[in-house]
Scaffold this motif. Structure first.
Motif, PDB file in Angstrom:
ATOM      1  N   THR A  90      59.777  41.689  46.624  1.00 19.60           N
ATOM      2  CA  THR A  90      58.813  42.797  46.638  1.00 19.60           C
ATOM      3  C   THR A  90      57.490  42.476  45.942  1.00 19.60           C
ATOM      4  OG1 THR A  90      59.673  43.722  44.576  1.00 19.60           O
ATOM      5  CG2 THR A  90      60.667  44.516  46.644  1.00 19.60           C
ATOM      6  N   GLY A  91      57.376  41.310  45.363  1.00 12.57           N
ATOM      7  CA  GLY A  91      56.160  40.941  44.648  1.00 12.57           C
ATOM      8  C   GLY A  91      56.228  41.105  43.148  1.00 12.57           C
ATOM      9  N   SER A  92      57.332  41.627  42.635  1.00 16.82           N
ATOM     10  CA  SER A  92      57.456  41.827  41.185  1.00 16.82           C
ATOM     11  C   SER A  92      57.573  40.504  40.433  1.00 16.82           C
ATOM     12  CB  SER A  92      58.674  42.686  40.864  1.00 16.82           C
ATOM     13  OG  SER A  92      58.519  43.968  41.405  1.00 16.82           O
ATOM     14  N   ARG A  93      58.462  39.646  40.875  1.00 15.14           N
ATOM     15  CA  ARG A  93      58.654  38.354  40.199  1.00 15.14           C
ATOM     16  C   ARG A  93      57.425  37.461  40.360  1.00 15.14           C
ATOM     17  NH1 ARG A  93      64.452  37.221  42.896  1.00 15.14           N
ATOM     18  NH2 ARG A  93      63.595  38.747  44.323  1.00 15.14           N
ATOM     19  N   THR A  94      56.839  37.480  41.558  1.00 13.36           N
ATOM     20  CA  THR A  94      55.686  36.606  41.775  1.00 13.36           C
ATOM     21  C   THR A  94      54.459  37.062  40.992  1.00 13.36           C
ATOM     22  OG1 THR A  94      55.119  37.795  43.818  1.00 13.36           O
ATOM     23  CG2 THR A  94      56.424  35.758  44.026  1.00 13.36           C
ATOM     24  N   LYS A  95      54.353  38.341  40.720  1.00 14.29           N
ATOM     25  CA  LYS A  95      53.213  38.822  39.927  1.00 14.29           C
ATOM     26  C   LYS A  95      53.233  38.173  38.549  1.00 14.29           C
ATOM     27  CE  LYS A  95      50.996  43.086  38.283  1.00 14.29           C
ATOM     28  NZ  LYS A  95      50.240  42.398  37.303  1.00 14.29           N
ATOM     29  N   VAL A  96      54.390  38.173  37.916  1.00 16.95           N
ATOM     30  CA  VAL A  96      54.537  37.571  36.587  1.00 16.95           C
ATOM     31  C   VAL A  96      54.341  36.057  36.673  1.00 16.95           C
ATOM     32  CG1 VAL A  96      56.153  37.151  34.692  1.00 16.95           C
ATOM     33  CG2 VAL A  96      56.065  39.401  35.784  1.00 16.95           C
ATOM     34  N   LEU A  97      54.969  35.431  37.656  1.00 14.43           N
ATOM     35  CA  LEU A  97      54.875  33.976  37.798  1.00 14.43           C
ATOM     36  C   LEU A  97      53.448  33.541  38.126  1.00 14.43           C
ATOM     37  CD1 LEU A  97      56.259  31.220  37.831  1.00 14.43           C
ATOM     38  CD2 LEU A  97      56.750  31.609  40.266  1.00 14.43           C
ATOM     39  N   ALA A  98      52.769  34.256  39.002  1.00 17.32           N
ATOM     40  CA  ALA A  98      51.395  33.893  39.375  1.00 17.32           C
ATOM     41  C   ALA A  98      50.481  33.905  38.158  1.00 17.32           C
ATOM     42  CB  ALA A  98      50.872  34.836  40.455  1.00 17.32           C
ATOM     43  N   ASP A  99      50.607  34.927  37.329  1.00 14.51           N
ATOM     44  CA  ASP A  99      49.790  34.998  36.118  1.00 14.51           C
ATOM     45  C   ASP A  99      50.076  33.806  35.196  1.00 14.51           C
ATOM     46  OD1 ASP A  99      48.509  37.320  36.904  1.00 14.51           O
ATOM     47  OD2 ASP A  99      49.866  38.636  35.791  1.00 14.51           O
ATOM     48  N   PHE A 100      51.353  33.491  35.026  1.00  4.73           N
ATOM     49  CA  PHE A 100      51.723  32.350  34.186  1.00  4.73           C
ATOM     50  C   PHE A 100      51.164  31.044  34.751  1.00  4.73           C
ATOM     51  CE2 PHE A 100      54.486  28.683  33.651  1.00  4.73           C
ATOM     52  CZ  PHE A 100      54.447  28.523  32.274  1.00  4.73           C
ATOM     53  N   LEU A 101      51.367  30.812  36.050  1.00  2.00           N
ATOM     54  CA  LEU A 101      50.917  29.560  36.656  1.00  2.00           C
ATOM     55  C   LEU A 101      49.405  29.409  36.580  1.00  2.00           C
ATOM     56  CD1 LEU A 101      53.231  29.396  39.798  1.00  2.00           C
ATOM     57  CD2 LEU A 101      53.416  28.046  37.688  1.00  2.00           C
ATOM     58  N   SER A 102      48.707  30.509  36.702  1.00  3.86           N
ATOM     59  CA  SER A 102      47.254  30.459  36.622  1.00  3.86           C
ATOM     60  C   SER A 102      46.785  30.229  35.183  1.00  3.86           C
ATOM     61  CB  SER A 102      46.665  31.761  37.158  1.00  3.86           C
ATOM     62  OG  SER A 102      45.279  31.794  36.965  1.00  3.86           O
ATOM     63  N   ARG A 103      47.295  31.013  34.269  1.00  2.00           N
ATOM     64  CA  ARG A 103      46.823  30.943  32.876  1.00  2.00           C
ATOM     65  C   ARG A 103      47.305  29.702  32.129  1.00  2.00           C
ATOM     66  NH1 ARG A 103      47.167  37.128  30.645  1.00  2.00           N
ATOM     67  NH2 ARG A 103      45.953  38.031  32.334  1.00  2.00           N
ATOM     68  N   LYS A 104      48.579  29.397  32.269  1.00  2.00           N
ATOM     69  CA  LYS A 104      49.153  28.311  31.474  1.00  2.00           C
ATOM     70  C   LYS A 104      49.109  26.949  32.170  1.00  2.00           C
ATOM     71  CE  LYS A 104      50.387  30.995  28.087  1.00  2.00           C
ATOM     72  NZ  LYS A 104      49.649  30.998  26.844  1.00  2.00           N
ATOM     73  N   MET A 105      49.199  26.949  33.499  1.00  2.00           N
ATOM     74  CA  MET A 105      49.242  25.682  34.229  1.00  2.00           C
ATOM     75  C   MET A 105      47.921  25.371  34.943  1.00  2.00           C
ATOM     76  SD  MET A 105      52.267  24.896  33.345  1.00  2.00           S
ATOM     77  CE  MET A 105      52.413  23.379  34.235  1.00  2.00           C
ATOM     78  N   ASN A 106      47.020  26.336  34.959  1.00  2.00           N
ATOM     79  CA  ASN A 106      45.711  26.184  35.596  1.00  2.00           C
ATOM     80  C   ASN A 106      45.833  25.957  37.110  1.00  2.00           C
ATOM     81  OD1 ASN A 106      42.908  26.313  35.224  1.00  2.00           O
ATOM     82  ND2 ASN A 106      42.741  24.088  35.323  1.00  2.00           N
ATOM     83  N   TYR A 107      46.800  26.630  37.750  1.00  2.00           N
ATOM     84  CA  TYR A 107      46.998  26.539  39.192  1.00  2.00           C
ATOM     85  C   TYR A 107      46.292  27.705  39.883  1.00  2.00           C
ATOM     86  CZ  TYR A 107      50.994  23.404  38.184  1.00  2.00           C
ATOM     87  OH  TYR A 107      51.815  22.392  37.756  1.00  2.00           O
ATOM     88  N   ASP A 108      45.776  27.450  41.064  1.00  2.00           N
ATOM     89  CA  ASP A 108      45.222  28.512  41.908  1.00  2.00           C
ATOM     90  C   ASP A 108      46.350  29.021  42.788  1.00  2.00           C
ATOM     91  OD1 ASP A 108      42.529  28.455  41.022  1.00  2.00           O
ATOM     92  OD2 ASP A 108      42.213  26.620  42.163  1.00  2.00           O
ATOM     93  N   VAL A 109      46.703  30.278  42.605  1.00  2.00           N
ATOM     94  CA  VAL A 109      47.905  30.838  43.235  1.00  2.00           C
ATOM     95  C   VAL A 109      47.563  32.093  44.033  1.00  2.00           C
ATOM     96  CG1 VAL A 109      50.210  31.753  42.767  1.00  2.00           C
ATOM     97  CG2 VAL A 109      49.253  30.028  41.262  1.00  2.00           C
ATOM     98  N   ILE A 110      48.178  32.204  45.206  1.00  2.00           N
ATOM     99  CA  ILE A 110      48.124  33.446  45.969  1.00  2.00           C
ATOM    100  C   ILE A 110      49.454  34.152  45.744  1.00  2.00           C
ATOM    101  CG2 ILE A 110      47.952  34.509  48.252  1.00  2.00           C
ATOM    102  CD1 ILE A 110      46.424  31.954  49.138  1.00  2.00           C
ATOM    103  N   ASN A 111      49.402  35.327  45.135  1.00  2.00           N
ATOM    104  CA  ASN A 111      50.593  36.141  44.928  1.00  2.00           C
ATOM    105  C   ASN A 111      50.754  37.030  46.160  1.00  2.00           C
ATOM    106  OD1 ASN A 111      52.689  37.710  43.875  1.00  2.00           O
ATOM    107  ND2 ASN A 111      51.245  39.145  42.987  1.00  2.00           N
ATOM    108  N   LEU A 112      51.834  36.835  46.891  1.00  2.00           N
ATOM    109  CA  LEU A 112      52.072  37.637  48.099  1.00  2.00           C
ATOM    110  C   LEU A 112      52.717  38.959  47.695  1.00  2.00           C
ATOM    111  CD1 LEU A 112      53.061  34.850  50.613  1.00  2.00           C
ATOM    112  CD2 LEU A 112      50.877  36.013  50.321  1.00  2.00           C
ATOM    113  N   THR A 113      51.851  39.945  47.482  1.00  2.00           N
ATOM    114  CA  THR A 113      52.287  41.273  47.060  1.00  2.00           C
ATOM    115  C   THR A 113      53.176  41.891  48.129  1.00  2.00           C
ATOM    116  OG1 THR A 113      50.256  42.213  47.959  1.00  2.00           O
ATOM    117  CG2 THR A 113      50.248  41.668  45.632  1.00  2.00           C
ATOM    118  N   ASN A 114      54.105  42.662  47.697  1.00  2.00           N
ATOM    119  CA  ASN A 114      55.073  43.341  48.561  1.00  2.00           C
ATOM    120  C   ASN A 114      56.061  42.388  49.231  1.00  2.00           C
ATOM    121  OD1 ASN A 114      54.044  46.039  48.074  1.00  2.00           O
ATOM    122  ND2 ASN A 114      52.259  45.365  49.233  1.00  2.00           N
ATOM    123  N   GLY A 115      55.923  41.105  49.014  1.00  2.00           N
ATOM    124  CA  GLY A 115      56.918  40.100  49.342  1.00  2.00           C
ATOM    125  C   GLY A 115      57.463  40.060  50.763  1.00  2.00           C
TER     126      GLY A 115
END
Length: 130
Positions: A90-115
């Motif tokens: 549903t996009g809940s897990r990816t929301k948290v992961l996307a923020d982490f990957l962007s902030r901590k790993m410096n990755y450009d991520v597309i979070n697919l909301t609603n999954g």
């Protein structure tokens, strides 16, 4: 002076990474952007995978995770220097992961909301998981 320069360098690097939130779309499926499905094998079997998805489990059925193993698999499967997308139910897990990957790993991520739920609703190509 060196500490100031290092701090500015780290700050500028963290400002370069982005998270884009968008619904799954046919345009994305047709693109060359990798799509990583972070759900569990049970979920993949239940609903299938969005066409072109790369299944890499983050959380197991009990909610446990091994971030080191996940990142190793991610870095083997995807060029993390380029933009990639992540999807869950549903996009809940990816929301948290996307923020982490962007902030901590410096990755450009597309979070697919609603999954995958949304992908199925709009009838995007879903393939069975084997």
């Amino acid at each position: 002076m060196k500490k100031t320069f290092l701090s500015l360098l780290l700050l500028s690097a963290s400002l370069l990474a982005t998270v884009t939130n968008e619904n799954p779309s046919q345009q994305l499926v047709d693109s060359s952007i990798p799509i990583v499905d972070i759900r569990t094998p049970g979920e993949w079997k239940e609903t299938g995978l969005l066409k072109r998805s790369i299944p890499i489990m983050l959380f197991d059925e009990k909610g446990n995770y091994d971030l080191k193993v996940f990142l190793e698999k991610l870095n083997k499967a995807v060029d993390t220097k380029k933009t990639f997308a992540i999807i869950c139910r549903t996009g809940s897990r990816t929301k948290v992961l996307a923020d982490f990957l962007s902030r901590k790993m410096n990755y450009d991520v597309i979070n697919l909301t609603n999954g995958i739920s949304y992908a199925k609703y709009v009838r995007l190509p879903i393939l069975p998981y084997k």
